[in-house]
Design a protein around this motif. Structure first.
Motif, PDB file in Angstrom:
ATOM      1  N   GLN A  67      12.949   8.284   5.102  1.00 28.14           N
ATOM      2  CA  GLN A  67      11.919   8.341   4.147  1.00 28.14           C
ATOM      3  C   GLN A  67      11.812   8.573   2.800  1.00 28.14           C
ATOM      4  N   THR A  70      12.383   4.953   1.531  1.00 29.53           N
ATOM      5  CA  THR A  70      10.981   4.256   1.488  1.00 29.53           C
ATOM      6  C   THR A  70       9.904   4.970   0.438  1.00 29.53           C
ATOM      7  N   LYS A 129       3.190  -2.032   2.162  1.00 25.95           N
ATOM      8  CA  LYS A 129       4.177  -2.119   2.958  1.00 25.95           C
ATOM      9  C   LYS A 129       5.018  -0.822   3.257  1.00 25.95           C
ATOM     10  N   TRP A 132       2.950   2.226   4.174  1.00 26.99           N
ATOM     11  CA  TRP A 132       2.552   2.291   5.783  1.00 26.99           C
ATOM     12  C   TRP A 132       4.054   2.791   6.272  1.00 26.99           C
ATOM     13  N   SER A 133       5.114   2.216   6.094  1.00 21.14           N
ATOM     14  CA  SER A 133       6.554   2.512   6.508  1.00 21.14           C
ATOM     15  C   SER A 133       6.659   3.918   6.310  1.00 21.14           C
ATOM     16  N   TYR A 134       6.456   4.561   5.107  1.00 18.25           N
ATOM     17  CA  TYR A 134       6.649   5.874   5.101  1.00 18.25           C
ATOM     18  C   TYR A 134       6.001   7.068   5.884  1.00 18.25           C
ATOM     19  N   ALA A 174       8.405   1.025  11.847  1.00 20.12           N
ATOM     20  CA  ALA A 174       8.667   1.350  10.470  1.00 20.12           C
ATOM     21  C   ALA A 174       9.671   0.676   9.743  1.00 20.12           C
ATOM     22  N   GLY A 175      10.821   0.430  10.336  1.00 13.92           N
ATOM     23  CA  GLY A 175      11.725  -0.252   9.786  1.00 13.92           C
ATOM     24  C   GLY A 175      11.438  -1.750   9.298  1.00 13.92           C
ATOM     25  N   HIS A 177       8.282  -2.932   8.755  1.00 14.59           N
ATOM     26  CA  HIS A 177       7.445  -2.728   7.478  1.00 14.59           C
ATOM     27  C   HIS A 177       8.375  -2.688   6.141  1.00 14.59           C
ATOM     28  N   PHE A 178       9.164  -1.729   6.361  1.00 16.14           N
ATOM     29  CA  PHE A 178      10.072  -1.544   5.258  1.00 16.14           C
ATOM     30  C   PHE A 178      10.891  -3.048   4.732  1.00 16.14           C
TER      31      PHE A 178
END
Length: 255
Positions: A67, A70, A129, A132-134, A174-175, A177-178
């Motif tokens: 987190q 990100t 991106k 949203w990943s966070y 999530a990864g 989008h990161f």
């Protein structure tokens, strides 16, 4: 405002970006698994290992690290967007500098502002991106809290595996989008070549994509994740052969 070479360079940039993204969606390239897909398997191993730990402080620290990383890039993208707006206020000064540089095609104020607008759009895409990943990593932390303790996992293995799979799936999304946000940041470096001229733009974009492809499929980091290092196993076997017959350490005379 833009020349034919500018349009070609912009199309070249978009094609390479989309092509590289499509390449990573596949699992292999010349028979090689990408670094991203290899890390997906490591994420799965991590979550399933947590099923055997009652004290999950290590896992929560890993979640916090994901987190924080990100959030850092999301903040960086916001600063970059602000810098682009500041650059728009200094258009005349920048054009005056470019006009005195060799091999720089200065096509006027409107063209420069369009290029800065495109760069701003890149950073805005990266910010969304990362943002949203966070949020997904936050959801992942909540889902991770639903993983049962070791005793409960042994009682109902199927429920424990379902809880682990939910965490794995959210973590992988999530990864992903990161990675897409980070890819936009990397490609923005190639985009800077457009401020020189269209040909430099195409060259810098190609260099960035080649470097990213190498890191995904031909880097030492990929080999480390794929466990492709047999000498370490041989070295471990040699250590075992040199150990005393009782299996302990020969410390006589050492103390």
């Amino acid at each position: 405002m833009l020349t034919v070479a500018d349009y070609i360079a912009l199309a070249f940039f978009a094609i390479l970006w989309l092509g590289y993204s499509w390449l990573l969606r596949g699992r292999t390239f010349f028979g090689r698994t990408s670094l991203t897909h290899a890390m997906t398997e490591r994420r799965r191993e991590w979550i399933y290992n947590s099923l055997r730990r009652d004290l999950k402080m290590i896992d929560t620290q890993i979640m916090a690290g994901l987190q924080n990383g990100t959030a850092f890039f999301a903040s960086t993208s916001m600063f970059a967007i602000g810098s682009c707006f500041a650059l728009l206020g200094a258009t005349d000064k920048v054009n005056a500098i470019f006009a005195d540089l060799p091999y720089v095609f200065s096509s006027g104020t409107a063209s420069f502002e369009l290029k800065v607008g495109g760069l701003t759009a890149l950073f805005a895409y990266a910010f969304f991106k990362f943002g949203w990943s966070y949020r997904l990593f936050n959801y992942c932390s909540i889902l991770f809290g639903s993983i049962p303790m070791v005793r409960d996992s042994e009682t109902d293995i199927i429920a424990a595996e379902r809880a682990a799979e939910r965490v794995i799936r959210m973590n992988v999304i999530a990864g992903g989008h990161f990675n897409e946000g980070l890819r936009a940041i990397f490609l923005s470096i190639g985009y800077l070549g457009w401020f020189v001229n269209a040909y430099v733009f195409m060259a810098t974009t190609a260099i960035i994509v080649v470097v990213l492809t190498r890191r995904q499929f031909f880097s030492e980091a990929r080999l480390a994740i794929m466990d492709a290092n047999p000498p370490s196993i041989l070295h471990l076997s040699a250590i075992r052969r040199d150990m005393p017959p009782d299996g302990g350490s020969d410390l006589s005379g050492g103390l």
